[in-house]
Motif scaffolding. Sequence first.
Motif, PDB file in Angstrom:
ATOM      1  N   LEU A  44    -118.082 -26.635  47.401  1.00  0.00           N
ATOM      2  CA  LEU A  44    -116.768 -26.322  46.857  1.00  0.00           C
ATOM      3  C   LEU A  44    -115.764 -26.029  47.962  1.00  0.00           C
ATOM      4  CD1 LEU A  44    -117.713 -24.060  43.820  1.00  0.00           C
ATOM      5  CD2 LEU A  44    -116.967 -26.439  43.787  1.00  0.00           C
ATOM      6  N   ARG A  45    -116.206 -25.402  49.011  1.00  0.00           N
ATOM      7  CA  ARG A  45    -115.294 -25.085  50.110  1.00  0.00           C
ATOM      8  C   ARG A  45    -114.808 -26.337  50.825  1.00  0.00           C
ATOM      9  NH1 ARG A  45    -119.398 -21.231  51.944  1.00  0.00           N
ATOM     10  NH2 ARG A  45    -119.118 -19.299  50.780  1.00  0.00           N
ATOM     11  N   VAL A  46    -115.494 -27.438  50.682  1.00  0.00           N
ATOM     12  CA  VAL A  46    -115.059 -28.695  51.296  1.00  0.00           C
ATOM     13  C   VAL A  46    -114.299 -29.552  50.295  1.00  0.00           C
ATOM     14  CG1 VAL A  46    -115.834 -30.827  52.393  1.00  0.00           C
ATOM     15  CG2 VAL A  46    -116.959 -28.658  52.944  1.00  0.00           C
ATOM     16  N   LEU A  47    -114.795 -29.627  49.059  1.00  0.00           N
ATOM     17  CA  LEU A  47    -114.205 -30.526  48.070  1.00  0.00           C
ATOM     18  C   LEU A  47    -112.827 -30.059  47.621  1.00  0.00           C
ATOM     19  CD1 LEU A  47    -114.506 -32.979  46.213  1.00  0.00           C
ATOM     20  CD2 LEU A  47    -115.643 -31.481  44.553  1.00  0.00           C
ATOM     21  N   VAL A  48    -112.702 -28.780  47.302  1.00  0.00           N
ATOM     22  CA  VAL A  48    -111.431 -28.278  46.781  1.00  0.00           C
ATOM     23  C   VAL A  48    -110.297 -28.403  47.805  1.00  0.00           C
ATOM     24  CG1 VAL A  48    -110.247 -26.245  45.872  1.00  0.00           C
ATOM     25  CG2 VAL A  48    -112.567 -26.775  45.122  1.00  0.00           C
ATOM     26  N   PRO A  49    -110.485 -28.003  49.080  1.00  0.00           N
ATOM     27  CA  PRO A  49    -109.394 -28.212  50.048  1.00  0.00           C
ATOM     28  C   PRO A  49    -109.023 -29.674  50.262  1.00  0.00           C
ATOM     29  CG  PRO A  49    -110.937 -26.591  50.879  1.00  0.00           C
ATOM     30  CD  PRO A  49    -111.568 -27.199  49.680  1.00  0.00           C
ATOM     31  N   VAL A  50    -109.996 -30.577  50.183  1.00  0.00           N
ATOM     32  CA  VAL A  50    -109.684 -31.997  50.352  1.00  0.00           C
ATOM     33  C   VAL A  50    -108.801 -32.491  49.203  1.00  0.00           C
ATOM     34  CG1 VAL A  50    -110.686 -34.313  50.339  1.00  0.00           C
ATOM     35  CG2 VAL A  50    -111.691 -32.529  51.760  1.00  0.00           C
ATOM     36  N   ALA A  83    -105.438 -23.714  49.975  1.00  0.00           N
ATOM     37  CA  ALA A  83    -106.508 -24.562  50.501  1.00  0.00           C
ATOM     38  C   ALA A  83    -107.239 -23.880  51.652  1.00  0.00           C
ATOM     39  CB  ALA A  83    -105.923 -25.903  50.953  1.00  0.00           C
ATOM     40  N   ALA A  84    -106.496 -23.194  52.535  1.00  0.00           N
ATOM     41  CA  ALA A  84    -107.135 -22.474  53.639  1.00  0.00           C
ATOM     42  C   ALA A  84    -107.992 -21.318  53.127  1.00  0.00           C
ATOM     43  CB  ALA A  84    -106.063 -21.956  54.595  1.00  0.00           C
ATOM     44  N   ALA A  85    -107.533 -20.646  52.072  1.00  0.00           N
ATOM     45  CA  ALA A  85    -108.321 -19.550  51.509  1.00  0.00           C
ATOM     46  C   ALA A  85    -109.595 -20.055  50.856  1.00  0.00           C
ATOM     47  CB  ALA A  85    -107.473 -18.764  50.502  1.00  0.00           C
ATOM     48  N   PHE A  86    -109.545 -21.207  50.205  1.00  0.00           N
ATOM     49  CA  PHE A  86    -110.748 -21.762  49.585  1.00  0.00           C
ATOM     50  C   PHE A  86    -111.789 -22.190  50.611  1.00  0.00           C
ATOM     51  CE2 PHE A  86    -108.228 -22.676  45.632  1.00  0.00           C
ATOM     52  CZ  PHE A  86    -109.017 -21.899  44.807  1.00  0.00           C
TER      53      PHE A  86
END
Length: 452
Positions: free
Chosen positions: A38-44, A99-102
């Motif tokens: 999730l930390r990779v998919l959501v910011p993308v 996005a940075a927080a996620f």
Amino acid sequence: MDKLPGVNITAANSSTVDRLRPSFIEHGSYQHLDPGELRVLVPVILGVVCVLGLASTLTAMGILISNAHRGKLSLINALILNLMFADGLVLAFALPFRAAAFSKPTWTLGWTVCKTCDWFLQSCMAAKSFTVAVMAKACYRYVSNPTKQVSISLRSILLVMWFLWLSACSAPIPTWLFSSLQRETRGLVCVQVVPPEARDFMSVYVKAYPLGVFCAPLIFALLYFWRAYRRCQRRCSKTQNLRTQIRSRKLTLMLFSLTVAMAMLWLPQWVVWVWERHAAEREAQGPGEEGPFVVFSPPLLLSLSALLLTFCLSLVNPLIVLSLSEEFREGYRGLWRRLTLRKHTLSNPKPGPHAPTAPQSPCPRPETSGQPRGGDGSLGPIPSQGTRVDPQPQTEQGGVEEAEAEGESPRDGIVLLDVEQFWHERETGSMTEENDPIPWEHQEGAPAEGRK
């Protein structure tokens, strides 16, 4: 930091930053979801929405500003520009911090961002909601009398914008007041800490805030757009009024589409927002006389989907404006044409009409009907009987060298030999009776005028 007494609520407007921390997964029912993915998919996904949304928003704003410079300044265009401006602020400032927080398991953006991030996002969303409400009223007034020229000054437009943004920034002030950082077992988190003396106020605020920012403005806008569309359905007899009616109907449909898109894409966010506050309030009340009860928080996927839809609204709005408005489509074509032509001109410069490499138009070929040519290549006077012309030297002088010097073809200055012989024999009188082409001039008794 010591934990202050009160109720800990997750960051306003369904901030799911602290939901991705391990403590949330331990208490939730979605332990099968890997926080690393999730930390990779959501910011993308948020990055893609940010890039596409900024491109379309800046394009729409450029067209609006260009139309304003050409004198097409109206209240509706100014409100659309304000809507695009709010979308640009969300995409440029609120979305990158989210996005940075996620992408981090704990809060690493500092106290200032924690205090202002949710407040800034809610202010921009409230400004868009209020703008749509005022836009609906302006659209209804325009449709009611489209032939009336309504002139509005720039000062009045700026005053309306200032009032809208002041109201929008004042509504989520409690979010800014109660946001703070807290240290837990695995790091810092950004939460809302409501002191005991403010619980009654927050219990009223969490019910009145969605009604004043989401429900009331959008219901007001939908009502006026429906009235404007019904008025557009009335047929007009005159051609000029019919064209104005068609233009008003297209404008109403475009603004109505903006309102419907906002209502649909923003509704899940408010469902999560109310759900979270209601769950936190029930948790703060503690177990009642009937015994302990279980407080269910919104599912993680629902919270993430609602937040993504809220940011996608800033991408959808400029696309609706650019696709449904004929004026915006023409402005976009003109802007694209200017950019492409300028780029093509810089890469492949074309010679101008006065450049040395420009092709020269061919000179007209002079008539060669047996008339002798002068020294400058022009036709000379027709010789008479008293004038003696020596064609041979003229032919030799007007030969190939002279023709080449003047840039003409050698065949341009050629005189037919039969024509030369005709004039020569006629003027010298050496022709015989058999070969005389004009025997009537040499017959006896012919008038002197004929021999001339």
